[in-house]
Design a protein around this motif. Sequence first.
Motif, PDB file in Angstrom:
ATOM      1  N   LEU A  50       0.837  -1.204   0.000  1.00 54.98           N
ATOM      2  CA  LEU A  50       0.000   0.000   0.000  1.00 54.98           C
ATOM      3  C   LEU A  50       0.868   1.249   0.000  1.00 54.98           C
ATOM      4  O   LEU A  50       0.600   2.202  -0.733  1.00 54.98           O
ATOM      5  N   ASN A  51       1.906   1.265   0.823  1.00 47.82           N
ATOM      6  CA  ASN A  51       2.803   2.417   0.854  1.00 47.82           C
ATOM      7  C   ASN A  51       3.498   2.612  -0.486  1.00 47.82           C
ATOM      8  O   ASN A  51       3.660   3.761  -0.941  1.00 47.82           O
ATOM      9  N   ASN A  52       3.920   1.542  -1.130  1.00 46.66           N
ATOM     10  CA  ASN A  52       4.549   1.649  -2.449  1.00 46.66           C
ATOM     11  C   ASN A  52       3.575   2.218  -3.469  1.00 46.66           C
ATOM     12  O   ASN A  52       3.949   3.061  -4.293  1.00 46.66           O
ATOM     13  N   LEU A  53       2.341   1.757  -3.425  1.00 50.21           N
ATOM     14  CA  LEU A  53       1.330   2.254  -4.350  1.00 50.21           C
ATOM     15  C   LEU A  53       1.061   3.736  -4.116  1.00 50.21           C
ATOM     16  O   LEU A  53       0.993   4.529  -5.066  1.00 50.21           O
ATOM     17  N   LEU A  54       0.930   4.134  -2.865  1.00 50.98           N
ATOM     18  CA  LEU A  54       0.695   5.546  -2.553  1.00 50.98           C
ATOM     19  C   LEU A  54       1.876   6.405  -2.981  1.00 50.98           C
ATOM     20  O   LEU A  54       1.692   7.525  -3.482  1.00 50.98           O
ATOM     21  N   ASP A  55       3.094   5.912  -2.799  1.00 45.05           N
ATOM     22  CA  ASP A  55       4.274   6.654  -3.244  1.00 45.05           C
ATOM     23  C   ASP A  55       4.276   6.836  -4.757  1.00 45.05           C
ATOM     24  O   ASP A  55       4.600   7.912  -5.266  1.00 45.05           O
ATOM     25  N   LYS A  56       3.909   5.800  -5.484  1.00 51.13           N
ATOM     26  CA  LYS A  56       3.871   5.903  -6.947  1.00 51.13           C
ATOM     27  C   LYS A  56       2.787   6.876  -7.399  1.00 51.13           C
ATOM     28  O   LYS A  56       2.998   7.644  -8.343  1.00 51.13           O
ATOM     29  N   ILE A  57       1.649   6.874  -6.729  1.00 53.38           N
ATOM     30  CA  ILE A  57       0.574   7.819  -7.065  1.00 53.38           C
ATOM     31  C   ILE A  57       1.036   9.244  -6.788  1.00 53.38           C
ATOM     32  O   ILE A  57       0.794  10.155  -7.585  1.00 53.38           O
ATOM     33  N   ASP A  58       1.744   9.444  -5.666  1.00 51.36           N
ATOM     34  CA  ASP A  58       2.273  10.779  -5.358  1.00 51.36           C
ATOM     35  C   ASP A  58       3.289  11.208  -6.413  1.00 51.36           C
ATOM     36  O   ASP A  58       3.321  12.381  -6.812  1.00 51.36           O
ATOM     37  N   ASP A  59       4.136  10.303  -6.850  1.00 53.25           N
ATOM     38  CA  ASP A  59       5.111  10.625  -7.907  1.00 53.25           C
ATOM     39  C   ASP A  59       4.417  11.037  -9.184  1.00 53.25           C
ATOM     40  O   ASP A  59       4.820  11.999  -9.846  1.00 53.25           O
TER      41      ASP A  59
END
Length: 64
Positions: free
Chosen positions: A49-58
Amino acid sequence: MNIIRDTSGQTSAELILLLAGVFIIVLLFMNIYQEYITSMGAEIKNNELNNLLDKIDDINNHIK
């Protein structure tokens, strides 16, 4: 006294006992490590989930 010397079902009975023993060992292992396994699953989900949120933020940062 052929009943005493009859061993035709012995192999299948031994196999059933062996499989039952393995099954009991697996159940004991799962019972002992249940908390570790469930916490590991939650940790994996949190990391994903954290990886997905980081990619969305990027992606949002690139769009702005």
